[in-house]
Enzyme design. Structure first.
Site, PDB file in Angstrom:
ATOM      1  N   HIS A  55       0.880  -1.220   0.072  1.00 35.50           N
ATOM      2  CA  HIS A  55      -0.021  -0.010   0.015  1.00 35.50           C
ATOM      3  C   HIS A  55       0.824   1.141  -0.188  1.00 35.50           C
ATOM      4  O   HIS A  55       2.081   1.285   0.097  1.00 35.50           O
ATOM      5  CB  HIS A  55      -0.998   0.084   1.004  1.00 35.50           C
ATOM      6  CG  HIS A  55      -0.405   0.144   2.568  1.00 35.50           C
ATOM      7  ND1 HIS A  55       0.350  -0.824   2.872  1.00 35.50           N
ATOM      8  CD2 HIS A  55      -0.524   1.068   3.723  1.00 35.50           C
ATOM      9  CE1 HIS A  55       0.722  -0.501   4.311  1.00 35.50           C
ATOM     10  NE2 HIS A  55       0.404   0.431   4.531  1.00 35.50           N
ATOM     11  N   HIS A  57       1.303   3.976   1.911  1.00 34.37           N
ATOM     12  CA  HIS A  57       2.045   4.724   3.033  1.00 34.37           C
ATOM     13  C   HIS A  57       3.630   4.692   3.003  1.00 34.37           C
ATOM     14  O   HIS A  57       4.004   3.948   2.480  1.00 34.37           O
ATOM     15  CB  HIS A  57       1.579   3.929   4.439  1.00 34.37           C
ATOM     16  CG  HIS A  57       0.246   4.350   4.733  1.00 34.37           C
ATOM     17  ND1 HIS A  57      -0.619   3.682   5.617  1.00 34.37           N
ATOM     18  CD2 HIS A  57      -0.600   5.465   4.179  1.00 34.37           C
ATOM     19  CE1 HIS A  57      -1.894   4.137   5.574  1.00 34.37           C
ATOM     20  NE2 HIS A  57      -1.996   5.234   4.577  1.00 34.37           N
ATOM     21  N   ASP A  59       5.851   4.767   5.122  1.00 29.97           N
ATOM     22  CA  ASP A  59       6.522   3.611   5.675  1.00 29.97           C
ATOM     23  C   ASP A  59       6.636   2.188   5.162  1.00 29.97           C
ATOM     24  O   ASP A  59       7.093   1.172   5.588  1.00 29.97           O
ATOM     25  CB  ASP A  59       6.290   3.590   7.297  1.00 29.97           C
ATOM     26  CG  ASP A  59       4.706   2.825   7.288  1.00 29.97           C
ATOM     27  OD1 ASP A  59       3.767   3.340   6.516  1.00 29.97           O
ATOM     28  OD2 ASP A  59       4.563   1.919   8.132  1.00 29.97           O
ATOM     29  N   HIS A  60       6.061   2.098   3.980  1.00 28.94           N
ATOM     30  CA  HIS A  60       6.094   0.877   3.102  1.00 28.94           C
ATOM     31  C   HIS A  60       6.686   0.952   1.795  1.00 28.94           C
ATOM     32  O   HIS A  60       7.524   0.089   1.147  1.00 28.94           O
ATOM     33  CB  HIS A  60       4.518   0.270   3.123  1.00 28.94           C
ATOM     34  CG  HIS A  60       4.112  -0.119   4.293  1.00 28.94           C
ATOM     35  ND1 HIS A  60       4.145  -1.251   4.606  1.00 28.94           N
ATOM     36  CD2 HIS A  60       3.626   0.688   5.238  1.00 28.94           C
ATOM     37  CE1 HIS A  60       3.405  -1.426   5.872  1.00 28.94           C
ATOM     38  NE2 HIS A  60       3.245  -0.081   6.391  1.00 28.94           N
ATOM     39  N   HIS A 113      -7.805  -0.728   5.564  1.00 31.18           N
ATOM     40  CA  HIS A 113      -6.578   0.291   6.146  1.00 31.18           C
ATOM     41  C   HIS A 113      -6.413   1.497   5.067  1.00 31.18           C
ATOM     42  O   HIS A 113      -6.290   2.624   5.275  1.00 31.18           O
ATOM     43  CB  HIS A 113      -5.219  -0.784   6.402  1.00 31.18           C
ATOM     44  CG  HIS A 113      -4.071   0.280   6.687  1.00 31.18           C
ATOM     45  ND1 HIS A 113      -4.105   0.809   8.151  1.00 31.18           N
ATOM     46  CD2 HIS A 113      -2.903   0.398   6.136  1.00 31.18           C
ATOM     47  CE1 HIS A 113      -2.793   1.502   8.153  1.00 31.18           C
ATOM     48  NE2 HIS A 113      -2.379   1.231   6.981  1.00 31.18           N
ATOM     49  N   ASP A 132      -0.393  -3.795   5.886  1.00 30.62           N
ATOM     50  CA  ASP A 132      -1.209  -3.557   7.232  1.00 30.62           C
ATOM     51  C   ASP A 132      -2.631  -3.882   7.495  1.00 30.62           C
ATOM     52  O   ASP A 132      -3.286  -2.997   8.114  1.00 30.62           O
ATOM     53  CB  ASP A 132      -1.081  -1.820   7.284  1.00 30.62           C
ATOM     54  CG  ASP A 132       0.257  -1.503   7.506  1.00 30.62           C
ATOM     55  OD1 ASP A 132       1.242  -2.284   7.669  1.00 30.62           O
ATOM     56  OD2 ASP A 132       0.545  -0.286   7.809  1.00 30.62           O
ATOM     57  N   HIS A 170       4.246  -5.020  10.297  1.00 30.11           N
ATOM     58  CA  HIS A 170       4.958  -4.291  11.560  1.00 30.11           C
ATOM     59  C   HIS A 170       5.090  -5.465  12.709  1.00 30.11           C
ATOM     60  O   HIS A 170       4.257  -6.296  12.808  1.00 30.11           O
ATOM     61  CB  HIS A 170       3.781  -3.240  11.996  1.00 30.11           C
ATOM     62  CG  HIS A 170       3.850  -2.073  11.240  1.00 30.11           C
ATOM     63  ND1 HIS A 170       4.622  -0.835  11.632  1.00 30.11           N
ATOM     64  CD2 HIS A 170       3.015  -1.565  10.270  1.00 30.11           C
ATOM     65  CE1 HIS A 170       4.409   0.096  10.568  1.00 30.11           C
ATOM     66  NE2 HIS A 170       3.456  -0.357   9.728  1.00 30.11           N
TER      67      HIS A 170
HETATM   68 FE    FE Z   1       2.454   0.689   8.208  1.00 32.07          FE
HETATM   69 ZN    ZN Z   2      -0.045   1.692   6.514  1.00 27.82          ZN
END
Ligand code: FE
Ligand code: ZN
Length: 240
Positions: A55, A57, A59-60, A113, A132, A170
């Site tokens: 996805h 975001h 942090d990915h 999400h 996530d 995570h």
């Molecule tokens: Fe994440």
């Molecule tokens: Zn995420």
């Protein structure tokens, strides 16, 4: 078959290094931090065929362009979110296949999400890449989708074979366990699983991948019997 190994990045994210054992073809999932990801790829032989994105975001996806430039790998991600993902060489959606060496992964749309969230399931090796959406003992927050969408996405993942390895985005398991034990204090399988996780984390080891059978037995979000109960649980977790 596919084997999967977590690569710890950022604060508490995991990129996943996937390898097709027949050919050595290699993929990395969600390479948000280039240095530790490149170190893991190089330690595994320096070959990278695919970058899989779950996805949009940061942090990915943050390290995607750097890793693509370094290894020349092809980037695979959701067609539905192509406008906010790095440039995709293979835009995918529900039911599409991803080929890694001699292994095939199937794309499962899992909105909730985020709108364009996808999971990748590799039946040969029993590997589920779920970003996530599903965490060990938890699930992602409803940032873009409805409770009904997330509930349906989780139910689809829960229907995969029991021995499936859940490779999530995570290391949230210990904190998820605190809420799960609060929400479902009478669950003996949950108590036993939470204790295993405590031992692993105390030894500095990842708690994931987990087994889907354990998630079905212990994860309160997979055990919610209907959307209303799921939505209530998710709202309580947000305030916990
Ligand atoms: Fe994440
Ligand atoms: Zn995420």
């Amino acid at each position: 078959m596919i084997t999967a190994r977590p690569v710890a990045i950022l604060q508490d994210n995991y990129a996943w290094l996937l390898r097709d054992s027949a050919t050595g073809a290699t993929a990395i999932v969600d390479p948000a931090e280039p240095e530790p990801v490149a170190a893991a790829i190089d330690a595994a032989g320096g070959r990278l065929d695919l970058i899989l994105l779950t996805h949009h975001h940061g942090d990915h996806i943050a390290g995607t362009d750097a890793i693509r430039a370094r290894y020349g790998a092809r980037v695979v991600g959701a067609r539905a979110d192509a406008h906010r993902l790095p440039r995709l060489d293979q835009p995918v959606g529900e039911g599409d296949s991803v080929t890694l060496g001699e292994s095939q992964g199937r794309v499962i749309d899992t909105p909730g999400h985020t709108h364009g969230q996808v999971a990748f399931h590799f039946p040969d090796g029993g590997v589920l890449i779920c970003g996530d959406t599903l965490f060990s003992l938890g699930c992602g927050r409803l940032l873009e989708g409805s409770a009904a969408e997330m509930f349906a996405s989780l139910q689809r993942l829960a229907a995969l074979p029991a021995e499936t390895l859940v490779c999530c985005g995570h290391e949230y398991t210990e904190s998820n366990a605190r809420f799960a034990l609060h929400a479902d204090p009478g669950n003996a399988a949950l108590r036993a699983y939470a204790e295993q996780v405590r031992v692993l984390r105390a030894a500095g080891r990842p708690s994931v991948p987990s087994r889907l059978a354990d998630e079905r037995a212990a994860n309160p979000f997979l055990r919610a019997p209907d959307v209303a109960r799921f939505a209530d649980l998710r709202a309580r977790k947000d305030r916990f």
